[in-house]
Design an enzyme around this catalytic site. Structure first.
Site, PDB file in Angstrom:
ATOM      1  N   HIS A 150       0.837  -1.202   0.000  1.00  0.00           N
ATOM      2  CA  HIS A 150       0.000   0.000   0.000  1.00  0.00           C
ATOM      3  C   HIS A 150       0.869   1.247   0.000  1.00  0.00           C
ATOM      4  O   HIS A 150       2.070   1.186   0.274  1.00  0.00           O
ATOM      5  CB  HIS A 150      -0.927   0.020   1.222  1.00  0.00           C
ATOM      6  CG  HIS A 150      -2.084  -0.919   1.098  1.00  0.00           C
ATOM      7  ND1 HIS A 150      -1.984  -2.258   1.377  1.00  0.00           N
ATOM      8  CD2 HIS A 150      -3.371  -0.701   0.701  1.00  0.00           C
ATOM      9  CE1 HIS A 150      -3.162  -2.836   1.163  1.00  0.00           C
ATOM     10  NE2 HIS A 150      -4.022  -1.907   0.745  1.00  0.00           N
ATOM     11  N   LYS A 153      -0.381   4.864   4.610  1.00  0.00           N
ATOM     12  CA  LYS A 153      -1.297   3.928   5.290  1.00  0.00           C
ATOM     13  C   LYS A 153      -0.859   3.735   6.740  1.00  0.00           C
ATOM     14  O   LYS A 153       0.311   3.525   7.023  1.00  0.00           O
ATOM     15  CB  LYS A 153      -1.358   2.582   4.560  1.00  0.00           C
ATOM     16  CG  LYS A 153      -2.384   1.644   5.163  1.00  0.00           C
ATOM     17  CD  LYS A 153      -2.770   0.513   4.232  1.00  0.00           C
ATOM     18  CE  LYS A 153      -3.723  -0.476   4.886  1.00  0.00           C
ATOM     19  NZ  LYS A 153      -5.011   0.125   5.281  1.00  0.00           N
TER      20      LYS A 153
HETATM   21  P1  NAD Z   1      -7.720   9.332   5.231  1.00  0.00           P
HETATM   22  O1  NAD Z   1      -6.803   9.543   6.410  1.00  0.00           O
HETATM   23  O2  NAD Z   1      -7.358   9.969   3.930  1.00  0.00           O
HETATM   24  O3  NAD Z   1      -9.212   9.818   5.591  1.00  0.00           O
HETATM   25  C1  NAD Z   1      -9.823   9.558   6.831  1.00  0.00           C
HETATM   26  C2  NAD Z   1     -10.700  10.763   7.156  1.00  0.00           C
HETATM   27  O4  NAD Z   1     -11.491  10.442   8.305  1.00  0.00           O
HETATM   28  C3  NAD Z   1      -9.874  12.019   7.508  1.00  0.00           C
HETATM   29  O5  NAD Z   1     -10.276  13.096   6.680  1.00  0.00           O
HETATM   30  C4  NAD Z   1     -10.179  12.253   8.974  1.00  0.00           C
HETATM   31  O6  NAD Z   1     -10.186  13.619   9.334  1.00  0.00           O
HETATM   32  C5  NAD Z   1     -11.583  11.635   9.078  1.00  0.00           C
HETATM   33  N1  NAD Z   1     -11.967  11.306  10.447  1.00  0.00           N
HETATM   34  C6  NAD Z   1     -11.216  10.768  11.440  1.00  0.00           C
HETATM   35  N2  NAD Z   1     -11.953  10.614  12.553  1.00  0.00           N
HETATM   36  C7  NAD Z   1     -13.212  11.054  12.261  1.00  0.00           C
HETATM   37  C8  NAD Z   1     -14.417  11.149  13.012  1.00  0.00           C
HETATM   38  N3  NAD Z   1     -14.483  10.756  14.288  1.00  0.00           N
HETATM   39  N4  NAD Z   1     -15.512  11.657  12.391  1.00  0.00           N
HETATM   40  C9  NAD Z   1     -15.467  12.068  11.101  1.00  0.00           C
HETATM   41  N5  NAD Z   1     -14.335  12.000  10.340  1.00  0.00           N
HETATM   42  C10 NAD Z   1     -13.228  11.488  10.919  1.00  0.00           C
HETATM   43  O7  NAD Z   1      -7.844   7.756   5.089  1.00  0.00           O
HETATM   44  P2  NAD Z   1      -8.348   6.927   3.813  1.00  0.00           P
HETATM   45  O8  NAD Z   1      -7.196   6.514   2.965  1.00  0.00           O
HETATM   46  O9  NAD Z   1      -9.508   7.624   3.189  1.00  0.00           O
HETATM   47  O10 NAD Z   1      -8.865   5.589   4.538  1.00  0.00           O
HETATM   48  C11 NAD Z   1      -9.863   5.676   5.521  1.00  0.00           C
HETATM   49  C12 NAD Z   1     -10.142   4.278   6.084  1.00  0.00           C
HETATM   50  O11 NAD Z   1     -10.733   3.466   5.063  1.00  0.00           O
HETATM   51  C13 NAD Z   1      -8.903   3.531   6.566  1.00  0.00           C
HETATM   52  O12 NAD Z   1      -9.232   2.773   7.707  1.00  0.00           O
HETATM   53  C14 NAD Z   1      -8.572   2.635   5.382  1.00  0.00           C
HETATM   54  O13 NAD Z   1      -7.818   1.503   5.732  1.00  0.00           O
HETATM   55  C15 NAD Z   1      -9.971   2.282   4.943  1.00  0.00           C
HETATM   56  N6  NAD Z   1     -10.113   1.795   3.564  1.00  0.00           N
HETATM   57  C16 NAD Z   1     -11.000   0.795   3.377  1.00  0.00           C
HETATM   58  C17 NAD Z   1     -11.252   0.341   2.100  1.00  0.00           C
HETATM   59  C18 NAD Z   1     -12.294  -0.733   1.916  1.00  0.00           C
HETATM   60  O14 NAD Z   1     -12.590  -1.117   0.762  1.00  0.00           O
HETATM   61  N7  NAD Z   1     -12.894  -1.228   3.001  1.00  0.00           N
HETATM   62  C19 NAD Z   1     -10.593   0.893   1.003  1.00  0.00           C
HETATM   63  C20 NAD Z   1      -9.712   1.939   1.212  1.00  0.00           C
HETATM   64  C21 NAD Z   1      -9.483   2.390   2.517  1.00  0.00           C
END
Ligand code: NAD
Length: 267
Positions: A155, A159
């Site tokens: 990744h 991450k």
């Molecule tokens: P990122 O850090 O770019 O975005 C996360 C966002 O969540 C940030 O903008 C942060 O400010 C916000 N946030 C944090 N706490 C919060 C709260 N209490 N209320 C509202 N917003 C809040 O991360 P990302 O790359 O977008 O990934 C986010 C999550 O999704 C990670 O856990 C990642 O592993 C997961 N993910 C899952 C999949 C899937 O298919 N399931 C795919 C990609 C990423």
């Protein structure tokens, strides 16, 4: 139209979710939530995502947003359980993509589902990865114990958790197929004089670098031959589209805890 809110709306995934909702015919962006310290609070969620003005401003007022929506998609990195409790209280269905949830978090989600909530929780929403889950189980069953299993994931360099939620799910599926225990039989990386590989272990390796969206390979290695199953995601839209499919699935689903294998009817 299914009125849908996004939690973590300014994040990498949040922006793709906002964009895909705005471009869909049957979902309507009904709210965009972020943490109060987020610099995008008060800005238009569509403009932040690059899809144009939507009239939906990014806010930290979850109670107000959930009071007027049907579905919530949460790909934030914290506060998932509290947010889901509030969404469920407001009768919203909830789709969760956040990885690195604890066992206690997962038990809390299951309890909510047992008490009438409609939840899809999946470590990976892409159709290709869900096919990889299915094929990996089949391959493990067919190839049997003569084949050593190793999982490799890569990744991007931002991450936060390792191994990825997807690699962890692959490990659980393969342990299940082999009668192994994820906690004791998965071996994370190898270093030094670590001894010969045992028949029982499944190797797990997390690579980090650049802007890689998500690569996963399961290797089945025997004497004289090797089978490799690989999935490579090149766009976060694949996860976003899967999450939208999960929202549509929940619109007609009975209360319960589901994952993408249920949504895609791969069970
Ligand atoms: P990122 O850090 O770019 O975005 C996360 C966002 O969540 C940030 O903008 C942060 O400010 C916000 N946030 C944090 N706490 C919060 C709260 N209490 N209320 C509202 N917003 C809040 O991360 P990302 O790359 O977008 O990934 C986010 C999550 O999704 C990670 O856990 C990642 O592993 C997961 N993910 C899952 C999949 C899937 O298919 N399931 C795919 C990609 C990423």
């Amino acid at each position: 139209m299914i009125k849908t809110a996004v939690v973590g709306a300014a994040g990498r995934m949040g922006r793709r979710l906002v964009t895909n909702i705005c471009e869909s015919d049957d979902l309507q962006l009904a709210g965009a939530l972020e943490i109060s310290s987020c610099p995008f609070i008060g800005q238009d969620a569509g403009a932040v995502a690059g899809v144009g003005e939507t009239g939906i401003m990014i806010t930290d007022d979850a109670a107000k947003v959930f009071a007027d929506c049907d579905a919530v998609i949460n790909f934030s990195t914290a506060g998932v359980i509290e947010s889901t409790r509030l969404a469920v209280k407001n009768n919203c269905s909830v789709v969760i993509g956040t990885t690195a949830l604890t066992d206690e978090d997962k038990a809390a989600l299951k309890e909510m589902a047992d008490n009438g909530a409609r939840i899809v929780f999946a470590p990976n929403f892409s159709i290709g990865v869900n096919l990889l889950f299915y094929l990996s189980r089949k391959a493990a069953e067919i190839l049997g114990e003569d084949f050593d299993i190793e999982i490799v994931e890569m990744h991007h360099n931002q991450k936060k958790d390792a191994p990825s939620g997807t690699a962890e799910r692959l490990g659980q599926i393969l342990c299940d197929a082999r009668g192994l225990d994820y906690k004791t039989d998965v071996r994370h990386g190898r270093e030094g004089i670590c001894g010969a590989r045992t028949r029982k272990e499944i190797g797990m390796h997390a690579l980090r670098g650049g802007d890689v969206v998500g690569d996963h390979t399961v290797m089945f290695a025997a004497n004289g031959e090797r089978v490799e199953l690989t999935h490579k995601a090149s766009s976060r839209d694949t996860f976003a589209r899967g999450a939208l499919t999960a929202v549509r699935f929940l619109a007609d689903a009975k209360p319960g805890m589901y994952d993408m294998q249920d949504v895609l009817k791969l069970r």
